[in-house]
Design a protein around this motif. Structure first.
Motif, PDB file in Angstrom:
ATOM      1  N   VAL A 136     152.612  59.281  44.128  1.00  0.00           N
ATOM      2  CA  VAL A 136     153.686  57.351  44.400  1.00  0.00           C
ATOM      3  C   VAL A 136     153.873  56.750  45.552  1.00  0.00           C
ATOM      4  O   VAL A 136     153.412  55.709  45.682  1.00  0.00           O
ATOM      5  CB  VAL A 136     154.068  57.950  43.054  1.00  0.00           C
ATOM      6  CG1 VAL A 136     155.076  56.118  42.974  1.00  0.00           C
ATOM      7  CG2 VAL A 136     153.851  57.730  41.480  1.00  0.00           C
ATOM      8  N   ARG A 139     151.220  56.432  47.632  1.00  0.00           N
ATOM      9  CA  ARG A 139     149.850  54.587  47.187  1.00  0.00           C
ATOM     10  C   ARG A 139     151.490  53.950  46.976  1.00  0.00           C
ATOM     11  O   ARG A 139     150.762  52.665  47.756  1.00  0.00           O
ATOM     12  CB  ARG A 139     149.709  55.083  45.471  1.00  0.00           C
ATOM     13  CG  ARG A 139     149.446  53.951  45.154  1.00  0.00           C
ATOM     14  CD  ARG A 139     148.219  53.637  45.834  1.00  0.00           C
ATOM     15  NE  ARG A 139     147.486  52.411  45.163  1.00  0.00           N
ATOM     16  CZ  ARG A 139     146.318  51.568  46.321  1.00  0.00           C
ATOM     17  NH1 ARG A 139     145.656  51.893  47.365  1.00  0.00           N
ATOM     18  NH2 ARG A 139     145.754  50.930  45.491  1.00  0.00           N
ATOM     19  N   GLN A 158     153.797  50.679  40.630  1.00  0.00           N
ATOM     20  CA  GLN A 158     154.023  52.230  41.266  1.00  0.00           C
ATOM     21  C   GLN A 158     155.112  52.019  41.112  1.00  0.00           C
ATOM     22  O   GLN A 158     155.520  53.180  40.577  1.00  0.00           O
ATOM     23  CB  GLN A 158     153.275  52.327  42.475  1.00  0.00           C
ATOM     24  CG  GLN A 158     151.654  52.034  42.703  1.00  0.00           C
ATOM     25  CD  GLN A 158     150.519  52.869  42.236  1.00  0.00           C
ATOM     26  OE1 GLN A 158     151.055  54.501  42.266  1.00  0.00           O
ATOM     27  NE2 GLN A 158     150.174  52.422  41.670  1.00  0.00           N
TER      28      GLN A 158
END
Length: 226
Positions: A136, A139, A158
């Motif tokens: 996460v 990202r 996210q």
């Protein structure tokens, strides 16, 4: 956004100080800053009264966190989740650390953090699946660095995924079992140990008999609780 959320002097870092749209600030959980740093020498960073929530993960090395008058030892794999409105300090030890972090804010984040605490969430914990948190974080950084015209929404997606992962670390997490606390408090507490045993026995019984007609009294007898 205050550019000094992390002190750059004793560290080498790649970070993005993010400027969300006015719409995102008003309506979404939004990114303020994200990045990765590697300490160049032992140091302490102190912050207070920031309109921000901080999550970071220790990728390598060791250090400590002082938060709300309590000191926590941090090691590789540990995660930190704190409200930055109060005073906090994090220190790198002689075993120089590498961190990945995100600062974020937005509507309802305070209430979400309150629910995290209510469910038994801790400022410091060791996740069973650290890879999920790292993915996460990576990202978020990737989206923030992109030219996507919908990146505020993608980052929001996210950040909510991060918050969901954090909720699963509470003692009332998704599987009903206590999360592993890095300071050992929950593992050493007989109260939590008993809950773990009862809940695990309940899960195993339900997994085995889910297709049958199950009565509460029968389940209680099977796992020896009232």
């Amino acid at each position: 956004m205050d550019p000094s959320l992390f002190d750059e002097t004793p560290v080498k870092s790649n970070r993005i100080i993010y400027t969300p749209s006015d719409f995102a600030k008003a309506n979404l959980i939004h990114l303020q800053e994200t990045g990765e740093l590697r300490a160049k020498k032992p140091h302490t960073s102190r912050r207070s009264n920031l309109s921000s929530y901080l999550f970071f993960m220790v990728m390598e090395g060791e250090g400590s966190l002082n938060y709300e008058g309590k000191n926590y030892v941090l090691k590789q794999g540990d995660c930190v989740y704190v409200d930055c409105h109060g005073d906090y300090a994090h220190s790198c030890s002689e075993k120089l650390w590498r961190l990945k972090w995100v600062h974020f804010y937005g509507p309802n984040v305070s209430a979400i953090y309150g629910k995290y605490l209510e469910r038994g969430g801790k400022p410091v914990f060791t996740p069973a699946d650290g890879g999920a948190f790292e993915r996460v974080l990576d990202r978020i950084y990737e989206i923030a660095a992109s030219q996507s015209y919908i990146k505020d929404m993608q980052i929001y997606e996210q950040l909510t995924a991060l918050l969901a992962l954090l909720m699963r670390q509470t003692i009332h997490g998704e599987d009903g079992l206590p999360a592993q606390a890095s300071d050992g408090q929950e593992q050493d507490n007989p109260r939590y140990a008993g809950k773990r045993q009862n809940l695990q026995a309940l899960k195993e019984y339900l997994d085995e008999h889910y297709a049958e007609k199950i009565k509460l009294v029968d389940v209680a007898d099977k796992i020896y609780v009232s």
